[in-house]
Write an enzyme that holds these catalytic residues in place. Structure first.
Site, PDB file in Angstrom:
ATOM      1  CE  LYS A 225     -13.874   2.134  -2.380  1.00  0.00           C
ATOM      2  NZ  LYS A 225     -12.963   1.856  -1.270  1.00  0.00           N
ATOM      3  CD  GLU A 231      -8.095  15.401  -8.742  1.00  0.00           C
ATOM      4  OE1 GLU A 231      -9.193  14.887  -8.425  1.00  0.00           O
ATOM      5  OE2 GLU A 231      -7.250  15.758  -7.900  1.00  0.00           O
ATOM      6  N   GLY A 285      -8.668   2.016  -2.281  1.00  0.00           N
ATOM      7  CA  GLY A 285      -8.089   2.438  -3.558  1.00  0.00           C
ATOM      8  C   GLY A 285      -6.680   1.926  -3.770  1.00  0.00           C
ATOM      9  NE  ARG A 286      -3.762   3.263   1.782  1.00  0.00           N
ATOM     10  CZ  ARG A 286      -4.866   3.892   2.190  1.00  0.00           C
ATOM     11  NH1 ARG A 286      -5.612   4.533   1.305  1.00  0.00           N
ATOM     12  NH2 ARG A 286      -5.230   3.877   3.451  1.00  0.00           N
ATOM     13  CD  GLU A 371      -3.884   7.288  -0.142  1.00  0.00           C
ATOM     14  OE1 GLU A 371      -3.172   7.047  -1.132  1.00  0.00           O
ATOM     15  OE2 GLU A 371      -5.101   7.454  -0.233  1.00  0.00           O
ATOM     16  CG  HIS A 402      25.247   6.988 -12.451  1.00  0.00           C
ATOM     17  ND1 HIS A 402      26.558   7.061 -12.835  1.00  0.00           N
ATOM     18  CD2 HIS A 402      24.906   5.676 -12.522  1.00  0.00           C
ATOM     19  CE1 HIS A 402      26.991   5.855 -13.154  1.00  0.00           C
ATOM     20  NE2 HIS A 402      26.009   4.992 -12.966  1.00  0.00           N
ATOM     21  CE  LYS A 530     -10.591  11.278  -3.587  1.00  0.00           C
ATOM     22  NZ  LYS A 530     -11.247   9.999  -3.750  1.00  0.00           N
TER      23      LYS A 530
HETATM   24  C1  G6Q Z   1      -6.430   5.294  -2.186  1.00  0.00           C
HETATM   25  C2  G6Q Z   1      -7.015   6.625  -2.092  1.00  0.00           C
HETATM   26  C3  G6Q Z   1      -6.977   7.432  -3.352  1.00  0.00           C
HETATM   27  C4  G6Q Z   1      -8.033   7.037  -4.386  1.00  0.00           C
HETATM   28  C5  G6Q Z   1      -8.140   8.139  -5.416  1.00  0.00           C
HETATM   29  C6  G6Q Z   1      -9.128   7.839  -6.510  1.00  0.00           C
HETATM   30  O1  G6Q Z   1      -6.382   4.495  -1.287  1.00  0.00           O
HETATM   31  O2  G6Q Z   1      -8.282   6.546  -1.550  1.00  0.00           O
HETATM   32  O3  G6Q Z   1      -5.718   7.385  -3.962  1.00  0.00           O
HETATM   33  O4  G6Q Z   1      -7.718   5.820  -4.974  1.00  0.00           O
HETATM   34  O5  G6Q Z   1      -8.471   9.338  -4.768  1.00  0.00           O
HETATM   35  O6  G6Q Z   1     -10.425   7.645  -6.006  1.00  0.00           O
HETATM   36  P1  G6Q Z   1     -11.564   7.090  -6.934  1.00  0.00           P
HETATM   37  O7  G6Q Z   1     -11.178   5.721  -7.379  1.00  0.00           O
HETATM   38  O8  G6Q Z   1     -12.809   7.076  -6.090  1.00  0.00           O
HETATM   39  O9  G6Q Z   1     -11.671   8.018  -8.107  1.00  0.00           O
END
Ligand code: G6Q
Length: 565
Positions: A225, A231, A285-286, A371, A402, A530
């Site tokens: 996003k 990462e 994001g989620r 989250e 199990h 982050k």
């Molecule tokens: C979701 C969070 C988090 C996010 C990641 C990736 O709700 O904000 O999981 O999706 O940190 O972020 P970017 O898409 O900006 O790389």
């Protein structure tokens, strides 16, 4: 078709301060406490014995999903009080505010509009003067034409070969959704395309994928996003370097596409803006699987199936938006969760999908729920005096049986379980599905009924076990039962039912956030992660600052520097 313009005008900017009243001051909360004083002694076995219509009363169907919530420690009064608690928190107006594009994410000043990503084109909705459905459907058209080109073989790699491997590089919301959905819908996938997901900054992740793919036939989707997440950027740069070494800079546009809100950073990376799939800051994001973040899904299963996935979620949105609270599936799931979390003090919930293809569903829900509602202050910043989001965990049945089901049956905590299964399989192996369903239903029955000491004695006597041995074994073989569960039945795991299932949980989480009075749409704990590593990374790669941290952190840095030298 619904129009959101009207509801928007009813909603004032006082949203952020609507919940200064603490949850415990709501009359329904106090009534629930009194009700719980009795309800905590109820036995599910007896509730079933006393009411032959319990299953009919406490079950419902919506958007292709059937929910049996009869194996819960509740009655009609419980539901009445819980729904009045939700009304006391303004659930209906807050739900309308979300659908209307009001900026309910008050710490980031953002609307929350994942529902608009799956709404029909003619849904009238404007945010900051922007025609949301118009923008959404423009990107959907771009996804449609791109995915058709890749799937049909019209889109070729730089040496003229078909694409055979898609590598999605992203993390968190830009990874968990597409990975979970691609696995869930694998029986619908294109036979030529293998999907890979790289999230971890740990080089073992990318390295293992690069070892399997060929630069001539691989398409990298860089999903971020912000396009700044450390990462993802590190993995993207390493993948880029790997690719350029085997091909060339000029070949990049045929093999790298991006999903992002940040055009500038995407262009700077070297990706052709024509191959960038846009989304917007009002998509968390989620909650982003419905946006262009779902590109790997559309590549794998095709645009028609992706559209069915969106339509399934939209059907659940419509149910959530219009059904009375007492017959509203996400509301019921949420309130049952509140009942256990706040009145029975249950620390966690377990998700048990009896479907191998939902293998990553618990991990997905873990992010969605924890989250969103892992918060300790209310929207007005005051410290909450009630427990919020539970720990969410689980794995596929029958495997869990199990392993950790032991604790669910006989451990000291009460842990409600959501069983999720499909009545029909998408494979044709004889016998397996009946065995799977039998296990699913038997577990929920066993959690509910348990096994009394008398039943254990009888069983052991029938096996001619000696009396002293029976006395010794009885406490170990007794199951308390009275352990609650929901069972969710899909007819079959299809794009449509999966869409509805995910939307169901999204709205469940929303309702719980409203009742607790938290902002379910920010994630400052994730933002912290982050930035935290940056200083230490500089020290590990450059000059150490021996006294910059506490003794433990300094010691660990020194050990790593020694090993990396
Ligand atoms: C979701 C969070 C988090 C996010 C990641 C990736 O709700 O904000 O999981 O999706 O940190 O972020 P970017 O898409 O900006 O790389």
């Amino acid at each position: 078709m619904y129009s959101v313009a009207t509801t928007l005008s009813h909603f004032s900017d006082s949203f952020a301060i609507m919940h200064e009243t603490s949850l415990t001051e709501i009359p329904a909360y106090q009534s629930l406490q009194l009700h719980h004083a009795n309800a905590q002694h109820w036995e599910l076995r007896e509730l079933f014995q006393n009411d032959p219509r319990r299953f009919e009363k406490f079950s419902l169907a919506a958007a292709g999903i059937f929910l049996d919530y009869s194996k819960n420690r509740l009655d009609e009064k419980t539901i009445e009080l819980l729904t009045s608690l939700a009304r006391g928190r303004g659930l209906e107006s807050q739900r309308d505010a979300m659908f209307s594009g009001h900026k309910i994410n008050t710490t980031e000043h953002r609307a929350v509009l994942h529902t608009a990503l799956r709404a029909p084109r003619n849904t009238g909705l404007k945010v900051d003067g922007q025609d949301v459905p118009h923008d959404v459907h423009a990107v959907l058209s771009q996804i449609k034409s791109f995915t058709q080109r890749v799937r049909s073989g019209e889109w070729l790699g730089h040496t003229g070969k078909h694409i055979t491997d898609i590598v999605n590089i992203g993390i968190g919301g830009s990874d968990l959704g597409p990975e979970m959905v691609c696995r869930a819908l694998r029986s619908f996938a294109h036979p030529r395309l293998a999907l890979h997901f790289v999230a971890n900054v740990d080089g073992h992740d990318l390295d293992a994928v690069l070892a399997k793919v060929n630069a001539e036939t691989t398409l990298f989707v860089i999903a971020s996003k912000t396009f700044t997440t450390a990462e993802t950027m590190m993995n993207a740069q390493s993948a880029r370097a790997w690719f350029v070494k085997q091909a060339s800079e000029a070949a990049l546009p045929k093999h790298f596409v991006a999903v992002s809100t940040n055009t500038q950073a995407v262009t700077a990376f070297g990706i052709d803006p024509a191959n960038m799939f846009q989304f917007w800051d009002w998509v968390g994001g989620r909650y982003s699987i419905w946006s262009a973040i779902g590109l790997p899904v559309a590549l794998a299963v095709g645009f028609d199936h992706f559209s069915e996935f969106l339509a399934g979620a939209h059907a659940m949105d419509e149910h959530f938006r219009t059904a009375p609270l007492e017959r509203n599936m996400p509301v019921l799931l949420a309130l049952i969760g509140i009942w256990y979390r706040n009145f029975f003090n249950c620390p966690s919930i377990s998700i048990a999908p009896y479907h191998q293809d939902l293998g990553q569903f618990a991990a997905y829900l873990q992010q969605l729920d924890m989250e969103s509602n892992g918060k300790r202050v209310a929207r007005d910043g005051s410290t909450l005096n009630v427990a919020t989001g539970p720990v969410v965990w689980g794995d596929v049945g029958t495997n869990g049986q199990h392993a950790y089901f032991q604790l669910l049956h006989q451990g000291t905590d009460l842990i409600p379980v959501d069983f999720i299964t499909a009545l029909k399989p998408t494979h044709s192996l004889p016998g397996h599905h009946a065995a799977l369903l039998a296990n699913c239903f038997a577990q929920s029955e066993a959690f509910m009924k348990g096994k009394t000491a008398d039943e254990v004695k009888e069983e052991l006597q029938a096996q001619n076990v000696a009396a002293e041995e029976i006395e010794r074994l009885v406490p170990h073989k007794t199951f308390p039962g009275n352990r609650p569960s929901n069972t969710l039945l899909l007819d079959q795991l299809t794009p449509g039912t999966l869409g509805a299932l995910i939307a169901l949980y999204e709205h469940k989480v929303f309702v719980q956030g409203v009742v607790w009075g938290v902002n379910s749409f920010d994630q400052w704990g994730v933002e912290l992660g982050k930035v935290l590593a940056k200083n230490i990374q500089t020290e590990l790669q450059g000059e150490a600052k021996p006294n910059a941290h506490d003794a433990s952190t300094n010691g660990l840095i020194a050990k790593a520097k020694e090993a990396l030298a």
